[in-house]
Design a protein around this motif. Structure first.
Motif, PDB file in Angstrom:
ATOM      1  N   ASP A 115      65.191  14.867  10.758  1.00 13.01           N
ATOM      2  CA  ASP A 115      66.235  14.342   9.876  1.00 13.01           C
ATOM      3  C   ASP A 115      65.703  13.795   8.558  1.00 13.01           C
ATOM      4  O   ASP A 115      66.478  13.274   7.745  1.00 13.01           O
ATOM      5  CB  ASP A 115      67.049  13.259  10.591  1.00 13.01           C
ATOM      6  CG  ASP A 115      66.226  12.035  10.973  1.00 13.01           C
ATOM      7  OD1 ASP A 115      64.976  12.120  10.938  1.00 13.01           O
ATOM      8  OD2 ASP A 115      66.825  10.989  11.299  1.00 13.01           O
ATOM      9  N   LEU A 116      64.398  13.935   8.310  1.00 11.22           N
ATOM     10  CA  LEU A 116      63.847  13.474   7.037  1.00 11.22           C
ATOM     11  C   LEU A 116      64.326  14.374   5.895  1.00 11.22           C
ATOM     12  O   LEU A 116      64.271  15.596   5.992  1.00 11.22           O
ATOM     13  CB  LEU A 116      62.317  13.478   7.077  1.00 11.22           C
ATOM     14  CG  LEU A 116      61.628  12.347   7.844  1.00 11.22           C
ATOM     15  CD1 LEU A 116      60.130  12.615   7.941  1.00 11.22           C
ATOM     16  CD2 LEU A 116      61.876  10.998   7.168  1.00 11.22           C
ATOM     17  N   ASP A 117      64.781  13.746   4.823  1.00 10.30           N
ATOM     18  CA  ASP A 117      65.206  14.506   3.652  1.00 10.30           C
ATOM     19  C   ASP A 117      64.020  14.921   2.789  1.00 10.30           C
ATOM     20  O   ASP A 117      64.088  15.931   2.073  1.00 10.30           O
ATOM     21  CB  ASP A 117      66.173  13.673   2.806  1.00 10.30           C
ATOM     22  CG  ASP A 117      67.460  13.383   3.544  1.00 10.30           C
ATOM     23  OD1 ASP A 117      68.213  14.341   3.799  1.00 10.30           O
ATOM     24  OD2 ASP A 117      67.708  12.205   3.871  1.00 10.30           O
ATOM     25  N   ALA A 118      62.946  14.135   2.828  1.00  3.63           N
ATOM     26  CA  ALA A 118      61.779  14.440   2.004  1.00  3.63           C
ATOM     27  C   ALA A 118      60.532  13.810   2.605  1.00  3.63           C
ATOM     28  O   ALA A 118      60.577  12.705   3.144  1.00  3.63           O
ATOM     29  CB  ALA A 118      61.974  13.938   0.577  1.00  3.63           C
ATOM     30  N   VAL A 119      59.441  14.528   2.487  1.00  2.00           N
ATOM     31  CA  VAL A 119      58.115  14.009   2.825  1.00  2.00           C
ATOM     32  C   VAL A 119      57.297  14.057   1.536  1.00  2.00           C
ATOM     33  O   VAL A 119      57.174  15.115   0.912  1.00  2.00           O
ATOM     34  CB  VAL A 119      57.432  14.847   3.922  1.00  2.00           C
ATOM     35  CG1 VAL A 119      55.996  14.371   4.136  1.00  2.00           C
ATOM     36  CG2 VAL A 119      58.227  14.768   5.220  1.00  2.00           C
ATOM     37  N   ILE A 120      56.765  12.908   1.126  1.00  2.94           N
ATOM     38  CA  ILE A 120      56.015  12.827  -0.127  1.00  2.94           C
ATOM     39  C   ILE A 120      54.538  12.643   0.212  1.00  2.94           C
ATOM     40  O   ILE A 120      54.160  11.700   0.905  1.00  2.94           O
ATOM     41  CB  ILE A 120      56.526  11.679  -1.007  1.00  2.94           C
ATOM     42  CG1 ILE A 120      58.031  11.838  -1.232  1.00  2.94           C
ATOM     43  CG2 ILE A 120      55.779  11.657  -2.340  1.00  2.94           C
ATOM     44  CD1 ILE A 120      58.657  10.717  -2.039  1.00  2.94           C
ATOM     45  N   LEU A 121      53.726  13.555  -0.292  1.00  7.08           N
ATOM     46  CA  LEU A 121      52.319  13.621   0.083  1.00  7.08           C
ATOM     47  C   LEU A 121      51.441  13.028  -1.008  1.00  7.08           C
ATOM     48  O   LEU A 121      51.476  13.469  -2.149  1.00  7.08           O
ATOM     49  CB  LEU A 121      51.929  15.081   0.331  1.00  7.08           C
ATOM     50  CG  LEU A 121      50.500  15.369   0.781  1.00  7.08           C
ATOM     51  CD1 LEU A 121      50.245  14.790   2.166  1.00  7.08           C
ATOM     52  CD2 LEU A 121      50.252  16.873   0.784  1.00  7.08           C
ATOM     53  N   GLY A 122      50.632  12.038  -0.631  1.00 10.72           N
ATOM     54  CA  GLY A 122      49.722  11.404  -1.569  1.00 10.72           C
ATOM     55  C   GLY A 122      48.364  12.076  -1.608  1.00 10.72           C
ATOM     56  O   GLY A 122      48.026  12.905  -0.758  1.00 10.72           O
ATOM     57  N   MET A 123      47.554  11.681  -2.584  1.00 11.66           N
ATOM     58  CA  MET A 123      46.235  12.288  -2.770  1.00 11.66           C
ATOM     59  C   MET A 123      45.268  11.934  -1.655  1.00 11.66           C
ATOM     60  O   MET A 123      44.299  12.648  -1.408  1.00 11.66           O
ATOM     61  CB  MET A 123      45.644  11.845  -4.110  1.00 11.66           C
ATOM     62  CG  MET A 123      46.235  12.556  -5.308  1.00 11.66           C
ATOM     63  SD  MET A 123      45.955  14.345  -5.270  1.00 11.66           S
ATOM     64  CE  MET A 123      44.165  14.424  -5.388  1.00 11.66           C
ATOM     65  N   HIS A 124      45.502  10.827  -0.958  1.00 11.21           N
ATOM     66  CA  HIS A 124      44.566  10.383   0.073  1.00 11.21           C
ATOM     67  C   HIS A 124      44.693  11.189   1.357  1.00 11.21           C
ATOM     68  O   HIS A 124      43.807  11.184   2.202  1.00 11.21           O
ATOM     69  CB  HIS A 124      44.791   8.887   0.361  1.00 11.21           C
ATOM     70  CG  HIS A 124      43.670   8.240   1.081  1.00 11.21           C
ATOM     71  ND1 HIS A 124      43.836   7.196   1.962  1.00 11.21           N
ATOM     72  CD2 HIS A 124      42.332   8.486   1.063  1.00 11.21           C
ATOM     73  CE1 HIS A 124      42.664   6.831   2.453  1.00 11.21           C
ATOM     74  NE2 HIS A 124      41.734   7.595   1.924  1.00 11.21           N
ATOM     75  N   ALA A 125      45.821  11.886   1.521  1.00  8.82           N
ATOM     76  CA  ALA A 125      46.037  12.700   2.713  1.00  8.82           C
ATOM     77  C   ALA A 125      45.424  14.077   2.519  1.00  8.82           C
ATOM     78  O   ALA A 125      45.624  14.717   1.486  1.00  8.82           O
ATOM     79  CB  ALA A 125      47.527  12.822   2.999  1.00  8.82           C
ATOM     80  N   ARG A 126      44.685  14.550   3.502  1.00 11.27           N
ATOM     81  CA  ARG A 126      44.026  15.848   3.407  1.00 11.27           C
ATOM     82  C   ARG A 126      44.914  16.969   3.962  1.00 11.27           C
ATOM     83  O   ARG A 126      45.939  16.723   4.598  1.00 11.27           O
ATOM     84  CB  ARG A 126      42.686  15.812   4.157  1.00 11.27           C
ATOM     85  CG  ARG A 126      41.724  14.783   3.604  1.00 11.27           C
ATOM     86  CD  ARG A 126      41.481  15.012   2.130  1.00 11.27           C
ATOM     87  NE  ARG A 126      40.736  13.952   1.478  1.00 11.27           N
ATOM     88  CZ  ARG A 126      40.906  13.566   0.229  1.00 11.27           C
ATOM     89  NH1 ARG A 126      41.827  14.145  -0.515  1.00 11.27           N
ATOM     90  NH2 ARG A 126      40.173  12.601  -0.297  1.00 11.27           N
TER      91      ARG A 126
END
Length: 306
Positions: free
Chosen positions: A62-73
Motif C-alpha cells: 500500500d506504499l504510494d512511494a519509496v524514496i531511496l537515499g544515497m546511503h542505501a546500496r
C-alpha cells in the motif's frame, strides 16, 4: 499518501521526510545509522525509526512511494522487496519533481555559488511574502528547514551534478526540469564522479536541454567554458539571459550595486557575490519581482550560512 524512506538519516533525506510529514503524509523510514542533527530533528517530528537497521516489513503493497537515499546500496533488502512488489521507487530529486509538477520550477546549477544564489532568491521571495517551496543544500538563516514541500506555486531548488541515488547514477539536476535555470559556472573538480572533462561538460548540456520549453537560462557569461558551452548548444525554444559582474561602487566600505537605473546597498561584497546577486535578480524578475523590490529585500542579506 504513504511514503517510505530507505536511508532516512541523510542530511536532505530527513528534511524531505519532515516536510512531507508536515504536509500530512504518513511517513516511515529506516537507516543503518542516524547521526545528529538528523536524529534530533526526526525525533522532534515524531518519525524517528524505532530501531536502527533495515526492516523489510516496512515495505508493504500500500506504499504510494519509496524514496531511496544515497546511503542505501543496490542490494538493500528493502529496495529489493520494493522492486519485487512493483512499487514506485524514486531518487530524492525524482520525488521532488513529482511533488513539483504543477509549480514553476527555479533550479540553480553550476560548480560553485549554487547555495548562495539559491539563498538570495529565497531571501527575496520571503521578504516579498511570496508562497514558495524550496530545496537547498544547507540550513539557511530565516528558514526552519532546508526542504519545504507545500502547495505553493513556486519551488526554488539548488541542483547539483552528483548522482541521484545508489541505483540512479545520473546527476540530481537532470531530474528537476526547470522553467527558470541558472548556471553559475563550470569547474571540473569532481574527478571521482566524472572521469573526463568532456563527460562533465555533457552533464550541463543535458541540464540545458531539460529546461522546459518557453523557459529561461540565466548564465554566467564571464565563465568562458560555460559561455562557449551555451553558444554551442543554443535552443530556439528558450530565452537566454547572460550576466557578469554588474556595475557597483564601494564607499566607506559599503558596496552599492546597480541594476538598470536602480541602485541599492548590499551587506555582502566581492565579485562572486555581486554576480550571484545579479543572477538571483534575473530569476526573481521572471517571478514578477521588480528591481526596486529586489534591491530593498537584498540590503539585509548577509550570506547563506546560518
Amino acid at each position: 499518501m504513504k511514503v517510505h524512506f530507505i536511508s532516512i538519516g541523510g542530511s536532505v533525506m530527513h528534511q524531505l521526510a519532515i516536510a512531507l510529514s508536515k504536509k500530512g503524509y504518513r511517513v516511515t523510514g529506516t537507516d543503518d545509522e542516524i547521526f545528529e542533527p538528523a536524529w534530533g530533528n526526526l525525533k522532534e517530528a515524531g518519525i524517528l525509526p524505532a530501531q536502527i537497521g533495515w526492516d523489510e516489513t516496512k515495505i508493504q503493497p500500500d506504499l504510494d512511494a519509496v524514496i531511496l537515499g544515497m546511503h542505501a546500496r543496490a542490494d538493500n533488502p528493502e529496495l529489493l522487496k520494493a522492486k519485487a512488489l512493483g512499487l514506485n521507487i524514486y531518487s530524492f530529486p525524482e520525488y521532488i519533481y513529482k511533488e513539483s509538477l504543477h509549480k514553476k520550477r527555479v533550479v540553480v546549477g553550476g560548480s560553485h555559488g549554487k547555495t548562495t544564489t539559491t539563498s538570495m532568491i529565497m531571501h527575496v521571495l520571503k521578504k516579498q511574502n511570496r508562497a514558495f517551496d524550496y530545496l537547498v543544500g544547507a540550513k539557511l538563516s530565516g528558514f526552519e528547514q532546508s526542504v519545504n514541500i507545500t502547495d505553493a506555486p513556486i519551488i526554488v531548488c539548488e541542483g547539483d551534478e552528483y548522482p541521484a541515488s545508489a541505483i540512479e547514477k545520473k546527476p540530481k539536476f537532470h531530474f528537476l526540469y526547470p522553467h527558470i535555470a541558472i548556471l553559475t559556472g563550470i569547474a571540473w573538480d569532481h574527478i571521482n564522479v566524472f572521469p573526463t572533462f568532456d563527460f562533465y561538460l555533457e552533464q550541463f548540456i543535458i541540464f540545458i536541454n531539460r529546461i522546459e520549453k518557453g523557459g529561461m537560462l540565466i548564465y554566467n557569461e564571464s565563465d568562458k567554458v560555460l559561455a562557449n558551452l551555451v553558444v554551442n548548444n543554443i535552443r530556439d525554444d528558450i530565452q537566454y539571459q547572460p550576466y557578469q559582474v554588474p556595475p557597483f561602487t564601494i564607499e566607506n566600505g559599503l558596496t552599492t550595486i546597480n541594476i538598470g537605473e536602480n541602485k541599492g546597498p548590499l551587506s555582502v561584497f566581492g565579485n562572486h557575490n555581486l554576480m550571484n546577486c545579479l543572477a538571483a535578480y534575473y530569476a526573481c524578475a521572471e517571478l514578477g519581482v521588480t528591481a526596486i523590490d529586489f534591491l530593498d529585500a537584498m540590503k539585509d542579506f548577509t550570506g547563506a550560512a546560518k
